[in-house]
Scaffold this motif. Structure first.
Motif, PDB file in Angstrom:
ATOM      1  N   UNK A 176      -4.946  11.642   8.300  1.00 25.21           N
ATOM      2  CA  UNK A 176      -4.428  13.093   7.945  1.00 25.21           C
ATOM      3  C   UNK A 176      -4.980  14.070   8.760  1.00 25.21           C
ATOM      4  N   UNK A 177      -5.814  13.572   9.753  1.00 26.35           N
ATOM      5  CA  UNK A 177      -6.536  14.738  10.968  1.00 26.35           C
ATOM      6  C   UNK A 177      -7.374  15.691  10.325  1.00 26.35           C
ATOM      7  N   UNK A 178      -7.937  15.313   8.936  1.00 19.79           N
ATOM      8  CA  UNK A 178      -8.899  16.426   8.568  1.00 19.79           C
ATOM      9  C   UNK A 178     -10.089  16.139   8.653  1.00 19.79           C
ATOM     10  N   UNK A 179     -10.396  14.870   9.032  1.00 18.60           N
ATOM     11  CA  UNK A 179     -11.932  14.636   9.516  1.00 18.60           C
ATOM     12  C   UNK A 179     -12.004  13.937  10.880  1.00 18.60           C
ATOM     13  N   UNK A 180     -13.249  13.727  11.463  1.00 21.11           N
ATOM     14  CA  UNK A 180     -13.335  13.182  12.678  1.00 21.11           C
ATOM     15  C   UNK A 180     -14.171  11.955  12.570  1.00 21.11           C
ATOM     16  N   UNK A 181     -13.764  10.662  12.841  1.00 15.56           N
ATOM     17  CA  UNK A 181     -14.790   9.609  12.933  1.00 15.56           C
ATOM     18  C   UNK A 181     -15.433   9.662  14.091  1.00 15.56           C
ATOM     19  N   UNK A 182     -16.703   9.669  14.103  1.00 17.44           N
ATOM     20  CA  UNK A 182     -17.535   9.676  15.312  1.00 17.44           C
ATOM     21  C   UNK A 182     -17.963   8.199  15.903  1.00 17.44           C
ATOM     22  N   UNK A 183     -18.156   7.228  15.044  1.00 15.23           N
ATOM     23  CA  UNK A 183     -18.567   6.026  14.931  1.00 15.23           C
ATOM     24  C   UNK A 183     -17.809   4.970  14.134  1.00 15.23           C
ATOM     25  N   UNK A 184     -17.583   3.818  14.733  1.00 14.52           N
ATOM     26  CA  UNK A 184     -16.889   2.704  14.047  1.00 14.52           C
ATOM     27  C   UNK A 184     -17.482   2.444  12.768  1.00 14.52           C
ATOM     28  N   UNK A 185     -16.495   2.197  11.975  1.00 14.78           N
ATOM     29  CA  UNK A 185     -16.762   1.649  10.349  1.00 14.78           C
ATOM     30  C   UNK A 185     -15.758   1.541   9.414  1.00 14.78           C
ATOM     31  N   UNK A 186     -15.886   0.522   8.731  1.00 11.39           N
ATOM     32  CA  UNK A 186     -14.820  -0.221   7.832  1.00 11.39           C
ATOM     33  C   UNK A 186     -15.319   0.099   6.186  1.00 11.39           C
ATOM     34  N   UNK A 187     -14.159  -0.177   5.369  1.00 16.46           N
ATOM     35  CA  UNK A 187     -14.639   0.079   4.179  1.00 16.46           C
ATOM     36  C   UNK A 187     -13.386  -0.822   3.119  1.00 16.46           C
ATOM     37  N   UNK A 188     -13.964  -1.638   2.198  1.00 15.16           N
ATOM     38  CA  UNK A 188     -13.041  -2.121   1.347  1.00 15.16           C
ATOM     39  C   UNK A 188     -12.755  -0.908   0.332  1.00 15.16           C
ATOM     40  N   UNK A 189     -11.552  -1.141  -0.435  1.00 14.16           N
ATOM     41  CA  UNK A 189     -11.132  -0.185  -1.370  1.00 14.16           C
ATOM     42  C   UNK A 189     -10.485  -0.803  -2.502  1.00 14.16           C
ATOM     43  N   UNK A 190     -10.542  -0.240  -3.767  1.00 10.89           N
ATOM     44  CA  UNK A 190     -10.006  -0.831  -5.032  1.00 10.89           C
ATOM     45  C   UNK A 190      -9.384   0.147  -5.811  1.00 10.89           C
ATOM     46  N   UNK A 191      -8.206  -0.232  -6.442  1.00 11.71           N
ATOM     47  CA  UNK A 191      -7.563   0.814  -7.280  1.00 11.71           C
ATOM     48  C   UNK A 191      -6.557   0.541  -8.034  1.00 11.71           C
ATOM     49  N   UNK A 192      -5.631   1.420  -8.496  1.00 12.56           N
ATOM     50  CA  UNK A 192      -4.468   1.048  -9.337  1.00 12.56           C
ATOM     51  C   UNK A 192      -3.338   1.623  -8.666  1.00 12.56           C
ATOM     52  N   UNK A 193      -2.203   1.032  -8.849  1.00 12.44           N
ATOM     53  CA  UNK A 193      -1.000   1.367  -8.559  1.00 12.44           C
ATOM     54  C   UNK A 193       0.030   1.186  -9.669  1.00 12.44           C
ATOM     55  N   UNK A 194       0.955   2.206  -9.728  1.00 14.92           N
ATOM     56  CA  UNK A 194       2.130   2.194 -10.892  1.00 14.92           C
ATOM     57  C   UNK A 194       3.147   2.639 -10.015  1.00 14.92           C
ATOM     58  N   UNK A 195       4.494   1.901 -10.114  1.00 13.64           N
ATOM     59  CA  UNK A 195       5.841   2.594  -9.658  1.00 13.64           C
ATOM     60  C   UNK A 195       6.811   1.905 -10.531  1.00 13.64           C
ATOM     61  N   UNK A 196       7.844   2.864 -10.664  1.00 14.43           N
ATOM     62  CA  UNK A 196       9.296   2.537 -11.271  1.00 14.43           C
ATOM     63  C   UNK A 196      10.362   2.148 -10.186  1.00 14.43           C
ATOM     64  N   UNK A 197      10.876   1.346 -10.262  1.00 11.58           N
ATOM     65  CA  UNK A 197      11.920   0.823  -9.292  1.00 11.58           C
ATOM     66  C   UNK A 197      13.144   0.406  -9.913  1.00 11.58           C
ATOM     67  N   UNK A 198      14.307   1.111  -9.277  1.00 14.61           N
ATOM     68  CA  UNK A 198      15.703   0.905  -9.765  1.00 14.61           C
ATOM     69  C   UNK A 198      16.777   0.586  -8.710  1.00 14.61           C
ATOM     70  N   UNK A 199      17.185  -0.425  -8.716  1.00 13.54           N
ATOM     71  CA  UNK A 199      17.980  -0.983  -7.647  1.00 13.54           C
ATOM     72  C   UNK A 199      19.366  -1.337  -8.259  1.00 13.54           C
ATOM     73  N   UNK A 200      20.540  -0.498  -7.550  1.00 14.37           N
ATOM     74  CA  UNK A 200      21.650  -1.087  -7.751  1.00 14.37           C
ATOM     75  C   UNK A 200      22.680  -1.460  -6.740  1.00 14.37           C
ATOM     76  N   UNK A 201      23.206  -2.877  -6.663  1.00 10.30           N
ATOM     77  CA  UNK A 201      24.115  -3.044  -5.677  1.00 10.30           C
ATOM     78  C   UNK A 201      25.566  -3.515  -6.366  1.00 10.30           C
ATOM     79  N   UNK A 202      26.407  -2.720  -5.773  1.00 15.23           N
ATOM     80  CA  UNK A 202      28.075  -3.232  -6.094  1.00 15.23           C
ATOM     81  C   UNK A 202      28.397  -3.847  -5.113  1.00 15.23           C
ATOM     82  N   UNK A 203      28.407  -5.278  -5.110  1.00 17.62           N
ATOM     83  CA  UNK A 203      28.953  -6.177  -4.212  1.00 17.62           C
ATOM     84  C   UNK A 203      30.479  -6.247  -3.889  1.00 17.62           C
ATOM     85  N   UNK A 204      31.333  -5.610  -5.003  1.00 20.48           N
ATOM     86  CA  UNK A 204      32.583  -5.514  -4.895  1.00 20.48           C
ATOM     87  C   UNK A 204      33.022  -4.858  -3.603  1.00 20.48           C
ATOM     88  N   UNK A 205      32.094  -3.892  -3.097  1.00 21.47           N
ATOM     89  CA  UNK A 205      32.456  -3.216  -1.851  1.00 21.47           C
ATOM     90  C   UNK A 205      32.021  -4.019  -0.549  1.00 21.47           C
TER      91      UNK A 205
END
Length: 329
Positions: A176-205
């Protein structure tokens, strides 16, 4: 000129409560170890951003048949102005001028990042068509570039996840370019995801020579493929920010998403099954006082399957930005 918070606090009980709440929230949610992460020192920035993305669909069918579809690259470019976490801007579809998609498929995203957590809201649709890139048995694929307009897909989702090493690792510095990391470091992260998915394929075409090679049991659905589902998942991952030298940051982030999918296939009965998804990102960021620039790549892939078939879908994005930070007060 801006009004100092101490002045606002003298206006009365409620303004003082608001100022104290803001200061508590800023300290609790957005405090970093200054040895590893620094603020930019500026409230405003203006940036030029170009963004290219493509969506991809792979059908794995009985008898080792496979069909792959991929859209043209959709590229947009424009200028954005930001104040703290608020950004406004305008992007122009430039694909038609550089040989990409002449019709802009829709994608909308909102991102929030602080030291403790990140949240993302997104919406992606494609109802303008795609291209069949390959078709046939795995050991005898036909490579082609055949236009396919029988597609109408949409995905809406929200993610929220907590950074365990939140004092020394900043996702905002990498993406996001909103902070500056000055020394190398990593982190684990844990959370929740929700998504609604709708796929329609008309193979007659499909062209007749391809339509006749689809699984025979798809004929009972009129050669339509429809899935409509809700996904409830746990997102776990790891991000690492590497600072090879002053002004530079190289970052990677990987997060599998595993949970439950509740939905229908070809308008059948609702069923609960396993939901599988993955999000990977990488970035290279350059900071030099007021100036900044960066490139970000991301790959999002998911799979829907049963005993008869599998559908692997992906969205792949490349973003490049250059900007300037400043203060008006």
């Amino acid at each position: 000129m801006g009004i100092p918070l101490d002045t606002i606090a003298t206006w009365g009980r409620f303004p003082r409560f608001c100022v104290n709440t803001y200061r508590w929230g800023d300290k609790f949610f957005n405090t970093y170890d200054s040895t590893y992460v620094e603020g930019t020192g500026y409230k405003f920035n203006v940036k030029y951003k170009t963004d290219s993305w493509v969506d991809d669909y792979i059908f794995e069918m009985p008898d080792n048949y496979r069909m792959r579809m991929a859209s043209d690259f959709c590229t947009s470019a424009g200028f954005w102005v930001s104040y703290l976490a608020l950004s406004v801007g305008y992007d122009l579809n430039v694909s038609q001028f550089i040989g990409g998609s002449k019709t802009s498929r829709k994608r909308w995203q909102f991102r929030f990042n602080c030291a403790l957590l990140s949240a993302e809201l997104y919406w992606i649709t494609n109802d303008v068509g795609t291209n069949i890139r390959s078709f046939g048995k795995k050991n005898d694929m036909q490579h082609m570039n055949t236009r396919f307009t029988g597609i109408n897909t949409s995905t809406f989702g929200v993610d929220a996840y907590y950074h365990f090493n939140n004092k020394r690792y900043s996702r905002a510095a990498a993406f996001n370019y909103s902070k500056i990391q000055t020394r190398s470091q990593g982190s684990w992260f844990l959370g929740f995801s929700y998504w609604h998915q709708r796929f329609n394929f008309d193979f007659n075409r499909l062209p007749p020579e391809l339509l006749h090679q689809l699984p025979i049991n798809w004929e009972k659905f009129g050669y339509y493929y429809t899935t409509n589902n809700d996904n409830y998942s746990v997102r776990i991952g790891y991000g690492y920010n590497w600072v090879p030298r002053r002004h530079w940051l190289i970052a990677v982030s990987e997060s599998p998403i595993l949970g439950l999918k509740d939905g229908t296939l070809n308008n059948g009965n609702r069923k609960i099954s396993v939901s599988l998804y993955n999000r990977a990102q990488a970035s290279v960021v350059w900071n030099n006082k007021k100036w900044f620039a960066g490139i970000i790549g991301s790959a999002e892939t998911g799979i829907f399957f049963n005993k008869e078939h599998a559908l692997i879908n992906g969205v792949y994005t490349f973003e490049a930005s250059v900007g300037y930070r400043f203060n008006l007060w």
